[in-house]
Each structure stands twice: as C-alpha cells, then as structure tokens.
Design a protein around this motif. Structure first.
Motif, PDB file in Angstrom:
ATOM      1  N   LYS A  38       0.834  -1.203   0.000  1.00 27.23           N
ATOM      2  CA  LYS A  38       0.000   0.000   0.000  1.00 27.23           C
ATOM      3  C   LYS A  38       0.869   1.253   0.000  1.00 27.23           C
ATOM      4  O   LYS A  38       1.987   1.244   0.496  1.00 27.23           O
ATOM      5  N   ARG A  39       0.310   2.321  -0.547  1.00 24.50           N
ATOM      6  CA  ARG A  39       0.968   3.627  -0.552  1.00 24.50           C
ATOM      7  C   ARG A  39       0.225   4.507   0.437  1.00 24.50           C
ATOM      8  O   ARG A  39      -0.989   4.450   0.540  1.00 24.50           O
ATOM      9  N   LEU A  40       0.988   5.317   1.170  1.00 26.62           N
ATOM     10  CA  LEU A  40       0.342   6.268   2.051  1.00 26.62           C
ATOM     11  C   LEU A  40       1.145   7.555   2.121  1.00 26.62           C
ATOM     12  O   LEU A  40       2.345   7.570   1.865  1.00 26.62           O
ATOM     13  N   VAL A  77       6.174   6.586   1.098  1.00 25.05           N
ATOM     14  CA  VAL A  77       5.921   5.633   2.179  1.00 25.05           C
ATOM     15  C   VAL A  77       5.084   4.488   1.617  1.00 25.05           C
ATOM     16  O   VAL A  77       4.100   4.720   0.904  1.00 25.05           O
ATOM     17  N   MET A  78       5.506   3.263   1.945  1.00 23.39           N
ATOM     18  CA  MET A  78       4.745   2.079   1.580  1.00 23.39           C
ATOM     19  C   MET A  78       4.522   1.239   2.828  1.00 23.39           C
ATOM     20  O   MET A  78       5.256   1.363   3.806  1.00 23.39           O
ATOM     21  N   MET A  93       4.842  -3.598   8.103  1.00 21.64           N
ATOM     22  CA  MET A  93       6.170  -3.031   7.934  1.00 21.64           C
ATOM     23  C   MET A  93       6.011  -1.761   7.119  1.00 21.64           C
ATOM     24  O   MET A  93       5.433  -1.780   6.031  1.00 21.64           O
ATOM     25  N   VAL A  94       6.487  -0.650   7.677  1.00 19.30           N
ATOM     26  CA  VAL A  94       6.503   0.633   6.977  1.00 19.30           C
ATOM     27  C   VAL A  94       7.851   0.747   6.286  1.00 19.30           C
ATOM     28  O   VAL A  94       8.891   0.481   6.898  1.00 19.30           O
ATOM     29  N   ALA A  95       7.842   1.122   5.031  1.00 22.38           N
ATOM     30  CA  ALA A  95       9.076   1.372   4.280  1.00 22.38           C
ATOM     31  C   ALA A  95       9.030   2.826   3.821  1.00 22.38           C
ATOM     32  O   ALA A  95       8.173   3.211   3.033  1.00 22.38           O
ATOM     33  N   ALA A  96       9.951   3.624   4.357  1.00 21.71           N
ATOM     34  CA  ALA A  96       9.999   5.050   4.020  1.00 21.71           C
ATOM     35  C   ALA A  96      11.285   5.338   3.258  1.00 21.71           C
ATOM     36  O   ALA A  96      12.366   4.911   3.660  1.00 21.71           O
TER      37      ALA A  96
END
Length: 161
Positions: A38-40, A77-78, A93-96
C-alpha cells in the motif's frame, strides 16, 4: 483480420485487468499473510501512528519521534502486512524513502479496515522495486579462470604498453 483496440478500448481493457488483480498471499515466518503493498502519505502515516500509539493493546506504534523529526524529508511511504497482532489488526512493515535516497523500515499496527482503505502501490512500481532490490545484491567475484581471461582482454591505458 481483427481490428486493433483504440486508445479508449485499451484503457478499458487495462482498467478491467487492474480491477481483477489480486495480490498473492505470501509466507513469512511460517505463516501465510496478505501480500498487498500500500501507498500512504506522510499525513496518513502520522494518523495511523497516532492511532497505534493511543491503543494500549497494540505494541507496534511506528517511530513517532523519528517521524516528527523527518516528516519533511520523506519522499514516499509504503506499507505491507507481515502478520496479525489481534482480531482485525495487522502488524505491518513501513518502508519510508527519504529525499537523500536513504531508506528506513519499522513496524506499525494497523486496523484491517484502515489498511484496506489505503491505495495499492501500482504494479509497475512494485516491479521497479523488485528490480532495484535484485540489482542491490553484491556481485560475486569472477572465478579465477574468468578473471584471468578478463584481464587478458583489458586494453592498456593511454601511455602504457
């Protein structure tokens, strides 16, 4: 002879394929889980971080202080699921990715309904991410005979030999 689809027809076909796309499940830590990416926005990440921080039953609340310090540096951010934390709660898991191209990852608990409302990362971007990941593997040195052959094909630099 069949006619080629027009621009509008191609767009309609692409949209139909996109609507029918289903993220595959993946296996992590011995359990099957959702494979969505997901994108945020940074604002959405701040909102989800606040919700997780306020919920005493959720243990992964992101990195609130880091986020406050770096919010202006974050380019993208994904979010992806890697397990469940409770009924209708995903451990994500946040990937920035930051403006200097550095990357940061951390966990965040997100309700299933909030997760479902987030837009998917386009498949073309997921493929690009996979390629970047694969290209980041360290190269294996040449075997001895390959290196000897390669060295034999090197041309001397200007002024040498």
């Amino acid at each position: 002879m069949t006619a080629r689809p027009t621009g509008r027809r191609k767009e309609a076909i692409a949209m139909r394929l996109l609507r029918s796309f289903r993220w595959p499940e993946i296996e992590l830590y011995g359990a099957r889980t959702r494979g969505d990416v997901k994108r945020l926005s940074v604002a959405e990440l701040e909102r989800l971080t606040a919700i997780a921080t306020e919920n005493p039953e959720w243990s992964a609340n992101g990195r609130p202080q880091w986020l406050e310090r770096h919010r202006g540096d974050i380019e993208s951010v994904m979010l992806t699921v890697f397990g469940t934390e409770g009924p209708a709660v995903y451990r994500c898991m946040v990937a920035a990715r930051l403006a200097d191209d550095s990357k940061r990852g951390f966990t965040l608990d997100v309700s299933a309904s909030d997760f479902d409302r987030l837009p998917d990362v386009p498949l073309s971007e997921v493929v690009s991410l996979a390629h970047m990941h694969l290209l980041g593997y360290p190269p294996q040195e040449l075997d001895r005979d390959q290196e000897e052959s390669w060295r034999g094909t090197e041309r001397p630099a200007d002024g040498e030999g």
